[in-house]
Design an enzyme around this catalytic site. Sequence first.
Site, short mmCIF file in Angstrom:
data_model
loop_
_atom_site.label_atom_id
_atom_site.label_comp_id
_atom_site.label_asym_id
_atom_site.label_seq_id
_atom_site.Cartn_x
_atom_site.Cartn_y
_atom_site.Cartn_z
N ASP A 1 59.10 12.83 14.09
CA ASP A 1 58.50 13.80 15.02
C ASP A 1 59.38 15.05 15.14
OD1 ASP A 1 56.00 13.04 15.94
OD2 ASP A 1 56.82 11.69 17.48
N LYS B 1 46.86 7.48 13.05
CA LYS B 1 48.11 7.68 12.29
C LYS B 1 48.34 6.50 11.34
CE LYS B 1 50.22 10.62 15.77
NZ LYS B 1 50.97 10.71 17.02
N GLN C 1 54.96 7.02 20.53
CA GLN C 1 53.87 7.84 21.06
C GLN C 1 54.15 8.24 22.51
OE1 GLN C 1 51.08 8.87 19.22
NE2 GLN C 1 50.69 10.13 21.01
#
Length: 297
Positions: free
Chosen positions: A122, A55, A99
């Site tokens: 997200d 990422k 994460q």
Amino acid sequence: MTEAKLIDGKAAAARLRAAIGAAAAALKARHGVQPGLAAVLVGDDPASDVYVRSKTKATKEAGLNGFEHRLPAATSQAALLDLVRQLNADDKVDGILVQLPLPKQIDAQKVIAAIDPAKDVDGFHVQNVGRLWSGGESLVPCTPYGCLILLRETLGADLAGAEAIVLGRSNIVGKPLAALLLGENCTVTIAHSRTRDLPDVARRADILIAAIGRAEMVKASWIKPGATVIDVGINRVPGADGKSRLVGDVAFDEAKRVAGAITPVPGGVGPMTIACLLRNTVVAACRRRGLAAPAGL
Ligand SMILES: NC(=O)c1ccc[n+]([C@@H]2O[C@H](COP(=O)([O-])OP(=O)(O)OC[C@H]3O[C@@H](n4cnc5c(N)ncnc54)[C@H](OP(=O)(O)O)[C@@H]3O)[C@@H](O)[C@H]2O)c1
């Protein structure tokens, strides 16, 4: 017999990343803004480490600012919440990604709830979830949004009236994808482990989404001839050569003989996820400053 059209997620992701790169360059030139994504990793889970690395790499390649925060596995919830608050307050940070999974001493829901919804790239914060379902402006979870882009590119912009069956009801994939498809005026069914006669339900689909995490469970006989099949699953199985290989939730080799179009695994939905994360970061950077979202994103 004709085979299904292959939906090339790698190529679609490359196009999206090029558009993001162009948008980021324009933002910098016109407004002096360089969108920034902060990725937070707690602990040393090898899979999570790979995700965060890729990422951050993709972030920098697209011309965005990438900030990595690596915390030890023993980090307390209070310390993580403290970092999230700092990132919320940091104007260089437009997107915050924590994460998952998190170590067991940390309540992931509390951490997600602490993220500024305007930076929640997200799309997991309840405010974004609520807005997605109620039709407001939201940040949309990346994998479902990537699936929607692939569907639009395959079937055209108008998905109205299509019978869409979503296999899987997770908060990360199944539910938000169902909301997106409803927003596109599809007739949506969400199926799950308690659904009766799953193959029968799946066979109704013009658009069949498989997001169940069960290797090659969806057989050719589950697919209506000509249907568009999006395989979200990523499953590692033993290969013939003794090494492991990745397969989806759909038995690809047989399914491609029945479907009209299908995503491969790997190379289908997977590459879209990171591209959509970068897209959300640029969109968040614009919205936070009252700028119009760049064309093509
Ligand atoms: N391509 C990407 O970037 C990407 C991103 C995220 C996830 N994934 C992959 O997508 C898959 C799904 O991920 P997820 O996070 O949504 O998984 P998850 O949280 O484990 O949810 C799986 C869903 O599938 C349903 N399910 C499980 N077994 C089933 C069965 N035998 N019959 C019918 N339904 C069944 C479950 O039903 P219940 O709710 O009834 O238990 C649940 O709703 C995984 O393979 C994951 O690795 C890929």
